[in-house]
Design a protein around this motif. Sequence first.
Motif, PDB file in Angstrom:
ATOM      1  N   PRO A 152     -68.208 -28.480  25.203  1.00 31.20           N
ATOM      2  CA  PRO A 152     -67.613 -28.962  23.959  1.00 31.20           C
ATOM      3  C   PRO A 152     -65.967 -29.077  24.223  1.00 31.20           C
ATOM      4  O   PRO A 152     -65.610 -30.163  23.805  1.00 31.20           O
ATOM      5  CB  PRO A 152     -67.695 -27.890  22.767  1.00 31.20           C
ATOM      6  CG  PRO A 152     -69.147 -27.181  23.066  1.00 31.20           C
ATOM      7  CD  PRO A 152     -69.098 -27.191  24.482  1.00 31.20           C
ATOM      8  N   GLY A 153     -65.502 -28.189  25.059  1.00 32.92           N
ATOM      9  CA  GLY A 153     -64.191 -28.309  25.213  1.00 32.92           C
ATOM     10  C   GLY A 153     -63.720 -29.412  26.179  1.00 32.92           C
ATOM     11  O   GLY A 153     -62.652 -30.001  26.178  1.00 32.92           O
ATOM     12  N   GLU A 154     -64.830 -29.852  27.092  1.00 32.71           N
ATOM     13  CA  GLU A 154     -64.679 -30.895  27.774  1.00 32.71           C
ATOM     14  C   GLU A 154     -64.442 -32.240  27.107  1.00 32.71           C
ATOM     15  O   GLU A 154     -63.710 -33.114  27.368  1.00 32.71           O
ATOM     16  CB  GLU A 154     -65.657 -30.997  29.040  1.00 32.71           C
ATOM     17  CG  GLU A 154     -65.762 -29.953  29.999  1.00 32.71           C
ATOM     18  CD  GLU A 154     -66.793 -29.787  31.078  1.00 32.71           C
ATOM     19  OE1 GLU A 154     -66.729 -29.424  32.061  1.00 32.71           O
ATOM     20  OE2 GLU A 154     -68.146 -30.327  30.528  1.00 32.71           O
ATOM     21  N   VAL A 155     -65.308 -32.302  26.186  1.00 27.07           N
ATOM     22  CA  VAL A 155     -65.348 -33.554  25.182  1.00 27.07           C
ATOM     23  C   VAL A 155     -63.909 -33.558  24.587  1.00 27.07           C
ATOM     24  O   VAL A 155     -63.493 -34.473  24.339  1.00 27.07           O
ATOM     25  CB  VAL A 155     -66.641 -33.552  24.237  1.00 27.07           C
ATOM     26  CG1 VAL A 155     -66.463 -34.604  23.294  1.00 27.07           C
ATOM     27  CG2 VAL A 155     -68.055 -33.339  25.034  1.00 27.07           C
ATOM     28  N   GLU A 156     -63.577 -32.460  23.942  1.00 31.31           N
ATOM     29  CA  GLU A 156     -62.448 -32.504  22.978  1.00 31.31           C
ATOM     30  C   GLU A 156     -61.330 -32.940  23.975  1.00 31.31           C
ATOM     31  O   GLU A 156     -60.275 -33.588  23.446  1.00 31.31           O
ATOM     32  CB  GLU A 156     -62.254 -31.152  22.426  1.00 31.31           C
ATOM     33  CG  GLU A 156     -63.226 -30.597  21.504  1.00 31.31           C
ATOM     34  CD  GLU A 156     -63.351 -29.312  21.019  1.00 31.31           C
ATOM     35  OE1 GLU A 156     -62.367 -28.389  21.666  1.00 31.31           O
ATOM     36  OE2 GLU A 156     -64.059 -28.974  20.452  1.00 31.31           O
ATOM     37  N   SER A 157     -61.013 -32.580  25.081  1.00 29.86           N
ATOM     38  CA  SER A 157     -59.941 -32.824  25.919  1.00 29.86           C
ATOM     39  C   SER A 157     -60.091 -33.904  26.756  1.00 29.86           C
ATOM     40  O   SER A 157     -59.337 -34.483  27.424  1.00 29.86           O
ATOM     41  CB  SER A 157     -59.672 -31.630  27.043  1.00 29.86           C
ATOM     42  OG  SER A 157     -60.730 -31.587  27.967  1.00 29.86           O
ATOM     43  N   THR A 186     -72.480 -30.941  29.225  1.00 26.09           N
ATOM     44  CA  THR A 186     -71.136 -31.027  29.027  1.00 26.09           C
ATOM     45  C   THR A 186     -70.680 -29.857  28.087  1.00 26.09           C
ATOM     46  O   THR A 186     -71.110 -29.815  27.085  1.00 26.09           O
ATOM     47  CB  THR A 186     -70.919 -32.346  28.613  1.00 26.09           C
ATOM     48  OG1 THR A 186     -71.414 -33.365  29.611  1.00 26.09           O
ATOM     49  CG2 THR A 186     -69.146 -32.725  28.507  1.00 26.09           C
ATOM     50  N   THR A 188     -64.249 -41.225  25.610  1.00 24.66           N
ATOM     51  CA  THR A 188     -65.565 -40.805  25.747  1.00 24.66           C
ATOM     52  C   THR A 188     -66.492 -41.912  25.200  1.00 24.66           C
ATOM     53  O   THR A 188     -66.041 -42.752  24.485  1.00 24.66           O
ATOM     54  CB  THR A 188     -66.084 -39.425  24.691  1.00 24.66           C
ATOM     55  OG1 THR A 188     -65.741 -39.706  23.376  1.00 24.66           O
ATOM     56  CG2 THR A 188     -65.110 -38.280  24.929  1.00 24.66           C
TER      57      THR A 188
END
Length: 183
Positions: A155-160, A153, A164
């Motif tokens: 990092p940008g996917e987690v932030e957006s 995954t 989660t």
Amino acid sequence: MNPRATDRARVAVLFDRDGTLVEDVPYNGDPARVRLLPGARQALDLLRAAGIPTGVVSNQSGIGRGLLTDIDVRRVNDRVDTLLGGLDTWVYCPHAPEAGCECRKPRPGLIVEAARRLGRLPADCVVIGDIAADVQAARAAGARGVLVPNAATLPGEVESAPSTAPDLLTAVRRLLVGTKDAR
């Protein structure tokens, strides 16, 4: 969808397969290579005990790319289903990414079809996956997406991500706590 406001009798949970329920083995056509991820069986057991229908929504582009057959994918899915104690529906996209189909995540087709098979509206579904395409497909279908990040995954996917959880079991436990008093 806010699970606290959702009637438990109407909610369904849809999972991505590779990287969410089982180790991601690219283009896996061999059931012997299937390995459950930690907490996967327990998460499904909790949902079954709560009477919540479950399904899998998975891109399987290896079929469209000529790397797997439909039979290969079905054999792997059968193995996963056996290890997890049975899910209520399995829907997968066999197309290559360039095919432009409506079923390939991040498009909504898989979620819409799985919800239909479960007798639910997409808005009554929670989609749990490990990459942005999973939560984007949920959003496109009007479902709620929950990202359970892993090493693949970004990092940008987690932030957006709208929601989660650190692992699959935690994601399911949070959902169950949110729906427990919804009736």
